[in-house]
Design an enzyme around this catalytic site. Structure first.
Site, PDB file in Angstrom:
ATOM      1  N   HIS A 198       0.852  -1.202   0.000  1.00  0.00           N
ATOM      2  CA  HIS A 198       0.000   0.000   0.000  1.00  0.00           C
ATOM      3  C   HIS A 198       0.885   1.248   0.000  1.00  0.00           C
ATOM      4  O   HIS A 198       0.845   2.060   0.934  1.00  0.00           O
ATOM      5  CB  HIS A 198      -0.925  -0.003   1.224  1.00  0.00           C
ATOM      6  CG  HIS A 198      -2.378   0.180   0.876  1.00  0.00           C
ATOM      7  ND1 HIS A 198      -3.055  -0.671   0.033  1.00  0.00           N
ATOM      8  CD2 HIS A 198      -3.271   1.136   1.243  1.00  0.00           C
ATOM      9  CE1 HIS A 198      -4.297  -0.265  -0.087  1.00  0.00           C
ATOM     10  NE2 HIS A 198      -4.462   0.841   0.620  1.00  0.00           N
ATOM     11  N   ASN A 204      -4.355   3.611  -3.820  1.00  0.00           N
ATOM     12  CA  ASN A 204      -3.654   2.349  -4.054  1.00  0.00           C
ATOM     13  C   ASN A 204      -4.515   1.302  -4.764  1.00  0.00           C
ATOM     14  O   ASN A 204      -4.035   0.618  -5.662  1.00  0.00           O
ATOM     15  CB  ASN A 204      -3.142   1.776  -2.729  1.00  0.00           C
ATOM     16  CG  ASN A 204      -2.073   2.640  -2.105  1.00  0.00           C
ATOM     17  OD1 ASN A 204      -0.935   2.633  -2.527  1.00  0.00           O
ATOM     18  ND2 ASN A 204      -2.456   3.406  -1.074  1.00  0.00           N
ATOM     19  N   ARG A 206      -7.184   1.774  -6.751  1.00  0.00           N
ATOM     20  CA  ARG A 206      -7.379   2.166  -8.154  1.00  0.00           C
ATOM     21  C   ARG A 206      -6.102   1.973  -8.966  1.00  0.00           C
ATOM     22  O   ARG A 206      -6.130   1.448 -10.086  1.00  0.00           O
ATOM     23  CB  ARG A 206      -7.840   3.629  -8.216  1.00  0.00           C
ATOM     24  CG  ARG A 206      -9.306   3.835  -7.849  1.00  0.00           C
ATOM     25  CD  ARG A 206      -9.617   5.323  -7.635  1.00  0.00           C
ATOM     26  NE  ARG A 206      -9.118   5.783  -6.356  1.00  0.00           N
ATOM     27  CZ  ARG A 206      -8.721   7.023  -6.106  1.00  0.00           C
ATOM     28  NH1 ARG A 206      -8.719   7.930  -7.076  1.00  0.00           N
ATOM     29  NH2 ARG A 206      -8.310   7.373  -4.912  1.00  0.00           N
TER      30      ARG A 206
END
Length: 350
Positions: A198, A204, A206
């Site tokens: 992340h 993140n 998308r």
């Protein structure tokens, strides 16, 4: 990268899914039966579905119809709501990937550039777009109303993020170049580890789906822009979050359990392919059973969403009365739906 991919068991089920997808990949290359304008219409519909679904997975609320209206006015540079900002950024970044996938190699710099483009319209994200996170973040799940319903997974710390991303990119590039694993397995592993890290403060989820599309296109799966993988994921959100969590909690152990995510990922690709096969079959039936003007009207309806008789006359150059007769036949056969009355009448896909 210190990922124990040896623990990935290549089961008969996984082999069967990969074989099915590769067979369609080969068949798509040989496909030459659809006219370019019909392929263009298919891609536009899939793009709208992808943008709407991917942003709704993260809590946005715009419907596909609202997404379509927004995309028709992308020359606008100011968007009133965060949902609109996210949709506009996602649409433009996807178009970049579709147009230039061959020249966008998987590098940290390109990943950061795509993240910057994704959030280009969001004033809230201006300080951190295109840069790795500086504050802790976590993966949350959202309900149908866009409300956060809980933390799915704790992610990498800001301190660990740069070297974990460097290792992930290096491992992915090496695995794809050396073909130590099938490309679909490499792409699946990249996606689940990217989401485990992340790396950015926001965007993140998308970005992971944009990067998945980029890697699939670079691996030769040229059909992916014509069927929405994001829509498949949106309609199986519980399975998506469950598979992520089951694999992500084991990634940094000596024996990661890649199976839950790998199966979910491959089955989602299978669903994406199956939806496209159905669309292609409908296209072929329509193309062989309808007059050419009716076929052209249907293609225009897909591309524009809604059409008046006047617009169809202008776009096709056909006689107004002839257009009316074809519209009557298309409505009677449930290929199109008629909306409104009198001067306000318009036609759209049934």
């Amino acid at each position: 990268m210190t990922l124990a991919t040896d623990s990935l068991s290549i089961t008969p089920q996984i082999l069967s899914l990969i074989s099915e997808l590769d067979e369609f990949k080969g068949a798509w290359k040989a496909l030459g039966t659809l006219a370019p304008e019909r392929l263009s219409a298919l891609r536009r519909v899939a793009t709208i579905e992808s943008i709407g679904s991917s942003t709704r997975i993260e809590g946005a609320k715009l419907s596909d119809r609202e997404v379509e209206r927004l995309l028709s006015n992308l020359e606008i540079r100011q968007f009133e709501t965060r949902d609109e900002q996210e949709v506009a950024g996602y649409a433009q970044t996807m178009e970049t990937v579709f147009a230039h996938a061959d020249s966008i190699e998987l590098t940290e710099n390109h990943i950061k550039q795509l993240h910057r483009d994704l959030l280009r319209h969001s004033a809230k994200d201006e300080r951190h777009r295109g840069e790795y996170k500086t504050n802790p973040n976590h993966v949350s799940a959202f309900d149908a109303e866009g409300r956060e319903i809980g933390v799915v997974f704790e992610t990498a710390t800001p301190f660990d993020t740069p070297h974990k991303m460097r290792e992930l990119v290096e491992w992915t590039r090496s695995a794809l170049a050396e073909r130590t694993l099938h490309p679909l397995l490499v792409i699946g592993i990249f996606t689940v580890v990217f989401l485990e890290i992340h790396p950015f403060q926001d965007g993140n989820g998308r970005l992971s789906r944009i990067l998945t599309t980029l890697l699939l296109l670079r691996a030769g799966y040229a059909y992916v822009p014509y069927s929405s993988l994001e829509s498949v994921i949106e309609q199986s959100k519980e399975g998506y979050y469950l598979a992520l969590r089951q694999t992500q909690t084991t990634i940094r152990t000596d024996a990661p359990d890649w199976q839950p995510w790998t199966l979910y990922f491959l089955r989602s690709l299978q669903q994406q392919k199956a939806r496209l096969e159905k669309k292609l079959e409908r296209e072929r039936i329509t193309a062989t059973s309808l007059p050419s003007l009716s076929t052209e009207i249907l293609a225009l309806a897909k591309e524009h969403g809604r059409l008046t008789i006047g617009q169809i006359v202008t776009l096709t150059g056909a006689n107004r009365n002839t257009v009316k007769k074809h519209l009557q036949s298309l409505v009677a056969a449930n290929h199109l739906a008629q909306h409104g009355r009198g001067k306000g009448t318009w036609y759209g896909r049934a």
